[in-house]
Design a protein around this motif. Structure first.
Motif, mmCIF file in Angstrom:
data_model
loop_
_atom_site.group_PDB
_atom_site.id
_atom_site.type_symbol
_atom_site.label_atom_id
_atom_site.label_comp_id
_atom_site.label_asym_id
_atom_site.label_seq_id
_atom_site.Cartn_x
_atom_site.Cartn_y
_atom_site.Cartn_z
ATOM 1 N N SER A 98 -11.690 0.377 -2.634
ATOM 2 C CA SER A 98 -12.456 0.321 -3.929
ATOM 3 C C SER A 98 -12.549 1.428 -4.647
ATOM 4 N N ASN A 99 -11.983 2.544 -4.226
ATOM 5 C CA ASN A 99 -11.779 3.698 -5.116
ATOM 6 C C ASN A 99 -10.527 3.576 -6.039
ATOM 7 N N LEU A 100 -9.765 2.589 -6.036
ATOM 8 C CA LEU A 100 -8.747 2.606 -6.854
ATOM 9 C C LEU A 100 -8.926 2.063 -8.286
ATOM 10 N N SER A 101 -8.468 2.295 -9.283
ATOM 11 C CA SER A 101 -8.540 1.920 -10.680
ATOM 12 C C SER A 101 -7.156 1.716 -11.414
ATOM 13 N N LEU A 102 -7.111 0.723 -12.297
ATOM 14 C CA LEU A 102 -5.848 0.770 -12.977
ATOM 15 C C LEU A 102 -5.781 1.837 -14.162
ATOM 16 N N GLN A 103 -6.999 2.661 -14.322
ATOM 17 C CA GLN A 103 -6.836 3.857 -15.375
ATOM 18 C C GLN A 103 -6.556 5.195 -14.688
ATOM 19 N N ARG A 104 -6.400 5.287 -13.253
ATOM 20 C CA ARG A 104 -6.095 6.315 -12.686
ATOM 21 C C ARG A 104 -5.334 6.292 -11.479
ATOM 22 N N ARG A 105 -6.020 6.217 -10.313
ATOM 23 C CA ARG A 105 -5.378 5.950 -9.011
ATOM 24 C C ARG A 105 -5.188 4.500 -8.784
ATOM 25 N N THR A 106 -3.710 4.123 -8.579
ATOM 26 C CA THR A 106 -3.459 2.681 -8.486
ATOM 27 C C THR A 106 -2.818 2.317 -7.111
ATOM 28 N N ARG A 107 -2.690 3.303 -6.391
ATOM 29 C CA ARG A 107 -1.972 2.770 -5.041
ATOM 30 C C ARG A 107 -2.414 3.899 -4.001
ATOM 31 N N ILE A 108 -2.377 3.319 -2.699
ATOM 32 C CA ILE A 108 -2.601 4.078 -1.439
ATOM 33 C C ILE A 108 -1.352 3.821 -0.724
ATOM 34 N N THR A 109 -1.031 5.211 0.013
ATOM 35 C CA THR A 109 0.366 5.429 0.742
ATOM 36 C C THR A 109 -0.074 6.053 2.093
ATOM 37 N N VAL A 110 0.654 5.589 3.016
ATOM 38 C CA VAL A 110 0.670 5.961 4.335
ATOM 39 C C VAL A 110 1.784 6.127 5.283
ATOM 40 N N GLU A 111 1.947 7.067 6.036
ATOM 41 C CA GLU A 111 3.516 7.106 6.769
ATOM 42 C C GLU A 111 2.932 6.705 8.217
ATOM 43 N N LEU A 112 3.624 5.831 8.834
ATOM 44 C CA LEU A 112 3.553 5.333 10.271
ATOM 45 C C LEU A 112 4.909 5.604 11.232
ATOM 46 N N ARG A 113 4.602 5.996 12.380
ATOM 47 C CA ARG A 113 5.500 6.213 13.061
ATOM 48 C C ARG A 113 6.306 4.682 13.487
ATOM 49 N N GLU A 114 7.614 4.767 13.652
ATOM 50 C CA GLU A 114 8.343 3.612 13.809
ATOM 51 C C GLU A 114 8.087 2.885 14.922
ATOM 52 N N SER A 115 7.535 3.514 16.171
ATOM 53 C CA SER A 115 7.191 3.032 17.406
ATOM 54 C C SER A 115 5.667 2.437 17.407
ATOM 55 N N ASN A 116 4.885 2.820 16.118
ATOM 56 C CA ASN A 116 3.590 2.307 16.137
ATOM 57 C C ASN A 116 3.276 1.190 15.685
ATOM 58 N N LEU A 117 3.546 -0.020 16.553
ATOM 59 C CA LEU A 117 3.630 -1.289 16.228
ATOM 60 C C LEU A 117 2.133 -1.715 15.790
ATOM 61 N N PRO A 118 1.351 -1.385 16.508
ATOM 62 C CA PRO A 118 -0.081 -1.835 16.290
ATOM 63 C C PRO A 118 -0.679 -1.231 14.697
ATOM 64 N N ALA A 119 -0.159 -0.119 14.358
ATOM 65 C CA ALA A 119 -0.513 0.379 13.223
ATOM 66 C C ALA A 119 0.098 -0.331 12.160
ATOM 67 N N GLN A 120 1.139 -0.685 12.206
ATOM 68 C CA GLN A 120 2.238 -1.268 11.262
ATOM 69 C C GLN A 120 1.494 -2.804 11.094
ATOM 70 N N LEU A 121 1.158 -3.543 12.074
ATOM 71 C CA LEU A 121 0.383 -4.755 12.102
ATOM 72 C C LEU A 121 -0.971 -4.679 11.202
ATOM 73 N N PHE A 122 -1.695 -3.472 11.638
ATOM 74 C CA PHE A 122 -2.827 -3.212 11.033
ATOM 75 C C PHE A 122 -2.893 -3.298 9.624
ATOM 76 N N PHE A 123 -1.870 -2.224 9.167
ATOM 77 C CA PHE A 123 -1.748 -1.985 7.533
ATOM 78 C C PHE A 123 -1.207 -3.288 7.052
ATOM 79 N N ARG A 124 -0.323 -4.177 7.685
ATOM 80 C CA ARG A 124 0.186 -5.466 6.973
ATOM 81 C C ARG A 124 -0.772 -6.319 6.749
ATOM 82 N N ALA A 125 -1.893 -6.339 7.700
ATOM 83 C CA ALA A 125 -2.901 -7.207 7.363
ATOM 84 C C ALA A 125 -3.787 -6.972 6.362
ATOM 85 N N GLN A 126 -3.821 -5.727 6.087
ATOM 86 C CA GLN A 126 -4.577 -4.992 4.823
ATOM 87 C C GLN A 126 -3.700 -5.116 3.511
#
Length: 178
Positions: A108-136
């Motif tokens: 909700s803090n993103l806007s086309l005029q300023r910040r347009t994306r969110i990034t995050v790094e996840l461990r290759e072994s952290n499948l629960p986090a990968q699935l969580f962020f994919r669902a988002q």
């Protein structure tokens, strides 16, 4: 009669647990550290949190249930993006969409005029986090070789891009296979 905040959801509440999301303050740190320790093998220390949050471009938000912190997110502000450094939810309320509410707050803090994306790094072994962020609706855009100093493990770089925002990198989702 005193009421006690219940941290375990009943079966009827399993779909979503409504929490209050607010900026993190200093007195939240003990609860945040407990959630961190319960969540990660390579957990941040209190000093790691303090060092990070002292930076001008870093913020923390917490999810509260009653008077208890049940989740948190630490993120950086950049010119064109927000970058998630750490996110965790108390084991007692996992899979009740607390993490999704934290991510939705950031989106909700993103806007086309300023910040347009969110990034995050996840461990290759952290499948629960990968699935969580994919669902988002995050997409894995890159593999970062030997990213983690503690183990030499690779990381996936995930990105959420606001609809209508120009793509800085080619839109490739490494999680999708043909």
């Amino acid at each position: 009669m005193a009421t006690e905040t219940r941290l375990v959801a009943t079966p009827a509440e399993k779909e979503i647990l409504r929490v209050n999301i607010r900026y993190q303050i200093r007195r939240d740190l003990p609860e945040v550290c407990l959630i961190e320790q319960d969540s990660f093998e390579f957990a941040w220390t209190e000093e790691d949190f303090l060092r990070t949050l002292r930076q001008r471009n870093c913020l923390g938000i917490v999810a509260e249930l009653g008077d208890k912190v049940v989740g948190f997110m630490i993120y950086e502000l950049h010119v064109k993006k927000l970058h998630i450094l750490n996110l965790a939810v108390s084991p007692s309320v996992r899979r009740l969409r607390v993490g999704a509410q934290l991510v939705a707050k950031l989106i909700s803090n993103l806007s086309l005029q300023r910040r347009t994306r969110i990034t995050v790094e996840l461990r290759e072994s952290n499948l629960p986090a990968q699935l969580f962020f994919r669902a988002q609706r995050f997409k894995a855009t890159r593999v970062l070789r030997a990213f983690y100093d503690d183990t030499g493990e690779d990381a996936f770089l995930l990105q959420y891009r606001l609809a209508g925002a120009p793509a800085e990198d080619p839109e490739v989702d490494l999680f999708v296979t043909d």
